[in-house]
Design a protein around this motif. Structure first.
Motif, PDB file in Angstrom:
ATOM      1  N   UNK A 405      64.493  96.717  57.869  1.00  0.00           N
ATOM      2  CA  UNK A 405      63.965  95.396  57.537  1.00  0.00           C
ATOM      3  C   UNK A 405      63.241  95.475  56.174  1.00  0.00           C
ATOM      4  N   UNK A 406      63.595  94.563  55.300  1.00  0.00           N
ATOM      5  CA  UNK A 406      63.049  94.563  53.934  1.00  0.00           C
ATOM      6  C   UNK A 406      62.583  93.157  53.588  1.00  0.00           C
ATOM      7  N   UNK A 407      61.362  93.086  53.018  1.00  0.00           N
ATOM      8  CA  UNK A 407      60.871  91.804  52.508  1.00  0.00           C
ATOM      9  C   UNK A 407      61.593  91.493  51.205  1.00  0.00           C
ATOM     10  N   UNK A 408      62.085  90.262  51.094  1.00  0.00           N
ATOM     11  CA  UNK A 408      62.871  89.903  49.914  1.00  0.00           C
ATOM     12  C   UNK A 408      62.592  88.457  49.526  1.00  0.00           C
ATOM     13  N   UNK A 409      63.035  88.088  48.320  1.00  0.00           N
ATOM     14  CA  UNK A 409      62.936  86.706  47.838  1.00  0.00           C
ATOM     15  C   UNK A 409      64.294  86.317  47.271  1.00  0.00           C
ATOM     16  N   UNK A 410      64.601  85.026  47.356  1.00  0.00           N
ATOM     17  CA  UNK A 410      65.839  84.541  46.755  1.00  0.00           C
ATOM     18  C   UNK A 410      65.613  84.277  45.279  1.00  0.00           C
ATOM     19  N   UNK A 411      66.677  83.918  44.594  1.00  0.00           N
ATOM     20  CA  UNK A 411      66.546  83.612  43.171  1.00  0.00           C
ATOM     21  C   UNK A 411      65.928  82.238  42.947  1.00  0.00           C
ATOM     22  N   UNK A 412      65.582  81.573  44.032  1.00  0.00           N
ATOM     23  CA  UNK A 412      64.942  80.268  43.929  1.00  0.00           C
ATOM     24  C   UNK A 412      65.470  79.292  44.953  1.00  0.00           C
ATOM     25  N   UNK A 413      66.728  79.467  45.364  1.00  0.00           N
ATOM     26  CA  UNK A 413      67.335  78.528  46.315  1.00  0.00           C
ATOM     27  C   UNK A 413      66.991  78.919  47.751  1.00  0.00           C
ATOM     28  N   UNK A 414      67.070  77.935  48.653  1.00  0.00           N
ATOM     29  CA  UNK A 414      66.838  78.178  50.075  1.00  0.00           C
ATOM     30  C   UNK A 414      68.062  78.858  50.689  1.00  0.00           C
ATOM     31  N   UNK A 415      67.802  79.918  51.464  1.00  0.00           N
ATOM     32  CA  UNK A 415      68.882  80.635  52.155  1.00  0.00           C
ATOM     33  C   UNK A 415      68.550  80.646  53.641  1.00  0.00           C
ATOM     34  N   UNK A 416      69.426  80.065  54.471  1.00  0.00           N
ATOM     35  CA  UNK A 416      69.151  80.013  55.915  1.00  0.00           C
ATOM     36  C   UNK A 416      69.221  81.400  56.565  1.00  0.00           C
ATOM     37  N   UNK A 417      68.876  81.441  57.853  1.00  0.00           N
ATOM     38  CA  UNK A 417      68.926  82.672  58.641  1.00  0.00           C
ATOM     39  C   UNK A 417      70.378  83.058  58.918  1.00  0.00           C
ATOM     40  N   UNK A 418      70.601  84.360  59.109  1.00  0.00           N
ATOM     41  CA  UNK A 418      71.910  84.932  59.453  1.00  0.00           C
ATOM     42  C   UNK A 418      72.955  84.695  58.362  1.00  0.00           C
ATOM     43  N   UNK A 419      72.561  84.730  57.125  1.00  0.00           N
ATOM     44  CA  UNK A 419      73.494  84.607  56.010  1.00  0.00           C
ATOM     45  C   UNK A 419      73.578  85.951  55.275  1.00  0.00           C
TER      46      UNK A 419
END
Length: 440
Positions: A405-419
């Protein structure tokens, strides 16, 4: 036997006479002291003249001749000297050997007699402050009264003394009035009764006074007194205090105790030394200063601000106790503090990156990633690896990569779960991911 008895009696009588009146020829010899009054009039000069007058009084001198050549100086010092000269029972004589201006004119007027050499001048006694401007009405009123009183006490017409200090008094025949202060030449001083005579030199003066056969004792300024006069000069005091405060401030930002601390402490000790020798301060002021320094050092070990505040106030109080003029000391402190702040800013901003000494006390490096400064290990091996979001990324969240498990951030857009996502950048603990589009 009778002859021997007579001779013995004569010898005994002569011996007794010599004991009763020893060195009768020398007993009638007059003693005259010659004391210089040169350069700027300040408190150090007052201390020197007090010693000279005391020596002359102990020696039962016939007179004291003051060899005057001064452009003037501090009013408070001149006032003390005037009181000293009028308070002695000895005959006092001013020998104006070039110029007796401002405070020098006031001092000369407080002596019993004044003699001048050809080409010498006396007068121009306006009172000015440390910035060279005319002093306030209160100070001017005091000085006008002091000049008038000095002339009256010495039996001279006070109008000329007032014209030396007040440019509104009109004496056109002597070149005074219409914005000009009175300055008397040797001829003019003799004409208006401000001089008892004009002489070529000191020997000529001694002859005129009948002291050509007197024992002349010259009182010279000692090295300690010269140093005290220099250190108590109104211009030197703020310079010493500026060096002292700047040196101690720089020392606080440098490791150990080095050149700035030594220079600062030496400057402040010279300040107190000069005032001690000049008789303006006692050892209690030095003790108070040392106590203040000790309390400030204690602040580093016992934080809270109380010890440091008391120490700072003790140091300021020691400065004022060392001076008998609160206004002058306040101005000197203000000049020192202002100069210290400006010099500190100048040295840090202009010389901080160029001089090795300032690089030791100033942090010039930035903790950037390019220079190897990172708070966490940069996991470059994760770049390009795919994972799955286990929480929505708004834009931060959690992903799973090979069961980690790793804490991460997107490039700005919303990303849903299980993607499905791909790691595109790592910066220390910051993991940046991008969503992988579904393949149809």
């Amino acid at each position: 036997m009778k002859i021997k008895s007579v001779v013995a009696s004569v010898i005994i009588l002569l011996s007794l006479f010599s004991l009763i009146n020893p060195f009768s020829a020398d007993a009638d010899e007059k003693i005259v002291y010659v004391v210089p009054i040169e350069e700027t009039v300040e408190k150090g000069l007052l201390a020197f003249l007090e010693r000279a007058v005391e020596e002359a009084e102990k020696a039962n001198a016939e007179a004291i001749i003051f060899d005057v050549n001064t452009p003037g100086g501090a009013v408070d010092a001149a006032g003390g000297i005037g009181k000293l000269l009028t308070g002695t029972d000895l005959k006092t004589i001013s020998f104006v050997n070039k110029q007796a201006l401002s405070a020098g004119a006031y001092i000369s007027l407080n002596t019993d007699e004044i003699y001048m050499v050809p080409g010498s001048t006396m007068g121009s006694a306006a009172i000015i402050d440390q910035q060279g401007n005319t002093a306030g009405k209160k100070a001017e009123s005091y000085w006008f009264a002091a000049m008038k009183s000095a002339a009256v006490e010495s039996g001279r017409d006070p109008i000329y003394a007032q014209a030396m200090a007040d440019e509104s008094i009109d004496l056109p025949e002597l070149g005074a009035g219409k914005g000009k202060l009175l300055t008397l030449t040797a001829e003019q001083a003799l004409e208006v009764g401000y001089s008892e005579g004009t002489v070529k030199n000191l020997d000529d003066l001694l002859k005129k006074l009948g002291y050509e056969n007197a024992e002349i004792r010259n009182v010279d300024v000692t090295f300690a007194e010269k140093l005290a006069r220099f250190l108590t000069h109104p211009v030197v005091i703020p310079i010493l205090m500026t060096i002292g405060s700047l040196g101690l401030v720089l020392e606080l930002y440098s490791p150990g105790f080095g050149l700035p601390g030594i220079a600062g402490l030496s400057a402040l000790l010279l300040f107190f030394y000069g005032h001690l020798i000049a008789g303006l301060a006692g050892f209690e002021t030095l003790i108070l200063f040392a106590l203040g320094i000790g309390l400030i050092l204690l602040e580093f070990f016992v934080p809270g601000g109380i010890a440091g505040t008391i120490g700072f106030l003790a140091i300021i109080a020691s400065f004022f106790l060392a001076s008998d003029n609160i206004v002058h000391m306040g101005i000197s402190l203000l000049i020192a503090m202002t100069a210290s702040i400006l010099l500190s800013i100048l040295m840090i901003r202009v010389f901080g990156k160029k001089m090795k000494f300032f690089r030791r006390i100033i942090l010039t490096d930035s903790t950037s990633t390019d220079k190897g400064y990172v708070s966490n290990k940069n996991r470059l091996e994760l770049i390009g690896v795919e994972g799955t979001t286990v929480t929505p990324l708004r834009p931060s969240g959690t992903i799973v990569v090979d069961d980690e498990r790793i804490d991460a951030v997107s490039e700005g857009a919303f990303i849903p779960k299980d993607r499905k996502v791909r790691i595109v950048k790592t910066e220390g603990s910051r993991i940046v991911v991008r969503e992988i589009p579904d393949r149809q």
